[in-house]
Enzyme design. Structure first.
Site, PDB file in Angstrom:
ATOM      1  N   VAL A  53      34.937  38.128  44.694  1.00  0.00           N
ATOM      2  CA  VAL A  53      33.696  38.900  44.624  1.00  0.00           C
ATOM      3  C   VAL A  53      32.592  38.209  45.415  1.00  0.00           C
ATOM      4  O   VAL A  53      31.811  38.869  46.123  1.00  0.00           O
ATOM      5  CB  VAL A  53      33.279  39.102  43.156  1.00  0.00           C
ATOM      6  N   MET A 109      40.470  33.792  39.900  1.00  0.00           N
ATOM      7  CA  MET A 109      40.071  33.876  41.311  1.00  0.00           C
ATOM      8  C   MET A 109      39.127  35.041  41.592  1.00  0.00           C
ATOM      9  O   MET A 109      38.697  35.218  42.726  1.00  0.00           O
ATOM     10  CB  MET A 109      41.320  34.028  42.185  1.00  0.00           C
ATOM     11  N   ARG A 110      38.812  35.837  40.548  1.00  0.00           N
ATOM     12  CA  ARG A 110      37.974  37.007  40.805  1.00  0.00           C
ATOM     13  C   ARG A 110      36.595  36.592  41.308  1.00  0.00           C
ATOM     14  O   ARG A 110      36.011  37.258  42.170  1.00  0.00           O
ATOM     15  CB  ARG A 110      37.858  37.866  39.549  1.00  0.00           C
ATOM     16  N   ALA A 111      36.056  35.502  40.788  1.00  0.00           N
ATOM     17  CA  ALA A 111      34.731  35.057  41.221  1.00  0.00           C
ATOM     18  C   ALA A 111      34.720  34.734  42.711  1.00  0.00           C
ATOM     19  O   ALA A 111      33.775  35.092  43.430  1.00  0.00           O
ATOM     20  CB  ALA A 111      34.306  33.833  40.415  1.00  0.00           C
ATOM     21  N   ASP A 131      33.552  39.911  33.038  1.00  0.00           N
ATOM     22  CA  ASP A 131      34.074  39.332  34.278  1.00  0.00           C
ATOM     23  C   ASP A 131      34.513  40.403  35.263  1.00  0.00           C
ATOM     24  O   ASP A 131      34.552  40.160  36.470  1.00  0.00           O
ATOM     25  CB  ASP A 131      35.246  38.399  33.949  1.00  0.00           C
TER      26      ASP A 131
END
Length: 647
Positions: free
Chosen positions: A277, A272-274, A191
């Protein structure tokens, strides 16, 4: 030899785009390239460095500070104002690199004698404002992968040694390549990569022929071949530079943000990284396309690169996504268009479309139907659970992991290595103690200590290692009852999941119908072991001796290949031996041979029913190993039993 030109690589448009977007916006978080061997992954990554714009650095700065905005906390500060222009670097990190080689090291001797911080920069410093490339990143130790990803995310690398702290800028494009056959990255690490691209060799004969033609031409005359692509590479480099300049001007509207959030929510990604990015990638793609506003197409491209590897729900699941599902989610996330006529029955209404349901691809109800009297059957596994932790006794020196006690270069300090040993990290207190009695005879007259190389002492640290967990599974007819085999497979799958989390190598030996077979050679890919286990057939007599002897052979071979990795043999059986003459005596001899070789073992007892022979317990005694009934493999079961006995 000149590097292979970037534009000379045939095919792989997704990889080409992912690398270009990461070069335009390093904040994306880099690219993980997954693909089979021999697909030119490394070739394309190495060629990317030649397309990056040259960088201005402070002359003499080991950390490549920007003359226009030098890092005030740089270890080489204060800086001179002279600037030097050089090409962007491609720094390759070897799989076997030590931690000090990656993040840098402090000279303890100078710190004690001169009172100065002498920091020797590592690969992170060398990669600042360039590319950091890790081939076979899935084989890199987890703590090094964590270090790399932390630095890539924070833009800084920090070294803490014996109370001395050094920090420097480390902004780079992180690119990793891997072959999934050799094991997957943990979902947490997967991830952390911004984008993931899947590559595979083309099946088109014409395209394959062109790949061969270009490669042979390059090997025959690299300079002439590279000259043929100088113009196209130069044009691509100019387009990347123009996109980098346009990037700050690209607008990400509230509507585009809502689209991104809706798409990520539709795919149920964690955290929330998706979203972040995907937003950064969409902005980079807009700049690459020469636009100053993010469009739906930019979000579409970004989602294809940023979301597939974040859909992994189970550690045994391979990263990936259904393109049709992706397109549907993107269509649902698009802003509504102006309503058409009431009788408009164009695509997208979905009111009359039949709901699609899975066709049972993951049905584990038992595999092939068990025809009456069939000797070979396949039974699906039950649901895995958290298993007990089994370990190898004593202290090892194997690869980093989370199973058995081991001497490592990370972990808690438990002592000092013998004098003359120069491994691991320096031990400050022990070094001072070794040097203190000699200060007068050495003529010390200042504040610093007078050290000799023989005074240096290094810490002895205890951590955890990964082991080779070799499963030796009885697949004979006595194990063939569907309810029992489903329970056995669930237990082994649970232990495989535990091995995955503890970073072990795993192997699988099966025995049935008079013979033993190495179903899976030792590998770090527990996913492959789980797949082999799922389709394991049962039937026939029980050649227990052959299974133990095959396990012993595998362990001997593996001890030559990887002598520092200690094995743990897990025998899954009810203890019966019914194949061949003197089956019981031969199985006893094989067990005693394994015990004599010092092989740590666990016998998972699969015997059921009211009348039990206790053969598995006897086998465990001859192996000198632990006897565990099948129903006590679960960690919760053990805790319940301990509490019951304590009461």
């Amino acid at each position: 030899m000149r590097p292979y030109p970037f534009t000379a690589v045939v095919g792989m448009p997704d990889l080409r785009l992912g690398l270009v977007l990461s070069a335009i916006s390093p904040a994306i978080g880099g690219v993980l390239v997954r693909g089979e061997k021999g697909t030119a992954k490394s070739t394309m990554v190495r060629a990317l460095a030649g397309l990056l714009p040259e960088v201005d650095v402070v002359e003499g700065c080991r950390f490549s500070c920007d003359p226009a905005a030098p890092d005030p906390d740089c270890p080489d500060a204060p800086h001179d104002t002279r600037a030097l222009r050089r090409p962007a670097r491609l720094v390759e990190l070897p799989v076997g690199a030590a931690e000090d080689r990656v993040i840098g090291s402090l000279n303890l001797e100078r710190a004690l004698t001169e009172g100065v911080t002498d920091f020797q920069p590592g690969l992170l410093a060398a990669a600042h404002r360039g590319l950091l490339y890790v081939d076979e990143v899935n084989l890199l130790h987890d703590h090094l992968v964590d270090t790399l990803l932390d630095a890539a995310a924070m833009g800084r690398a920090t070294v803490e040694r014996e109370g001395v702290s050094v920090s420097h800028a480390a902004r780079f494009v992180l690119i990793g390549t891997m072959n999934p056959e050799e094991g997957e990255l943990r979902p947490q690490l997967l991830d952390r990569f911004g984008l993931t691209v899947e590559v595979a060799a083309s099946r088109d004969p014409e395209q394959r022929a062109e790949v061969i033609r270009r490669r042979l031409a390059y090997e025959a005359d690299p300079d002439s071949f590279a000259a043929r692509y100088e113009d196209t590479d130069a044009q691509l480099a100019a387009e990347i530079a123009a996109a980098q300049k346009l990037l700050p001007s690209v607008e990400l509207s509230d509507e585009a943000l809502r689209q991104i959030a809706e798409v990520c929510a539709a795919f149920e990604v964690d955290g929330m990284r998706a979203d972040i990015v995907t937003a950064r990638t969409a902005v980079a793609h807009a700049a690459w396309s020469g636009r100053t506003e993010v469009s739906t197409e930019d979000i579409r491209v970004a989602a294809r690169l940023a979301l597939p590897h974040r859909r992994r729900r189970n550690p045994f699941d391979a990263p990936g996504i259904d393109e049709e599902q992706l397109e549907q989610a993107l269509r649902d996330a698009e802003p509504p268009e102006d309503p058409g006529p009431p009788d408009d029955d164009g695509p997208g209404s979905g009111s009359d479309a039949p709901a699609e349901t899975p066709q049972g691809q993951q049905n584990d109800s038992g595999g092939e139907p068990g025809g009456g009297g069939s000797e070979q059957q396949s039974v699906g596994a039950g649901k895995p659970y958290r298993a007990r932790m089994f370990s190898v006794a004593g202290m090892g020196e194997g690869a980093h992991g989370k199973r058995s006690r081991a001497v490592t270069d990370a972990g808690r300090t438990i002592g000092v290595r013998p004098p003359g040993t120069r491994e691991g990290r320096p031990h400050l207190v022990a070094t001072v103690r070794a040097a203190a009695p000699h200060q007068r005879s050495r003529g010390r007259d200042g504040a610093g200590l007078v050290l000799r190389p023989s005074d240096l002492r290094f810490a002895l640290r205890e951590g955890r290692e990964g082991n080779l967990v070799l499963f030796c599974v009885d697949a004979s007819g006595s194990m063939g009852a569907k309810s029992r085999m489903r329970e056995v497979k669930a237990a082994v799958l649970s232990l495989l999941l535990d091995a995955y989390q503890r970073r072990d190598k795993v192997g699988l030996v099966t025995f049935r119908a008079g013979a033993a077979e190495l179903a899976l050679p030792p590998t770090i890919s527990v996913e492959a072991a789980a797949a082999r286990l799922e389709g394991l057939p049962t039937g026939g007599r029980t050649p227990l001796a052959e299974g133990l002897l095959e396990a012993a052979r595998v362990l001997r071979v593996e001890a030559v290949r990887d002598p520092r990795r200690r094995p743990l043999l897990v025998v899954v059986t009810d203890g019966r031996a019914t194949s061949g003459a003197d089956a019981v005596a031969r199985s006893q001899q094989a067990a005693e041979m394994l015990a004599g070789a010092g092989i740590a073992s666990v016998v998972m007892d699969c015997e059921t029913g009211r009348m039990r022979l206790g053969l598995a317990a006897e086998l465990a005694a001859r192996l000198g190993g632990e006897h565990v009934p099948l129903g006590e493999v679960a960690a919760d079961t053990l805790a319940t039993e301990v509490r019951r006995r304590a009461a």
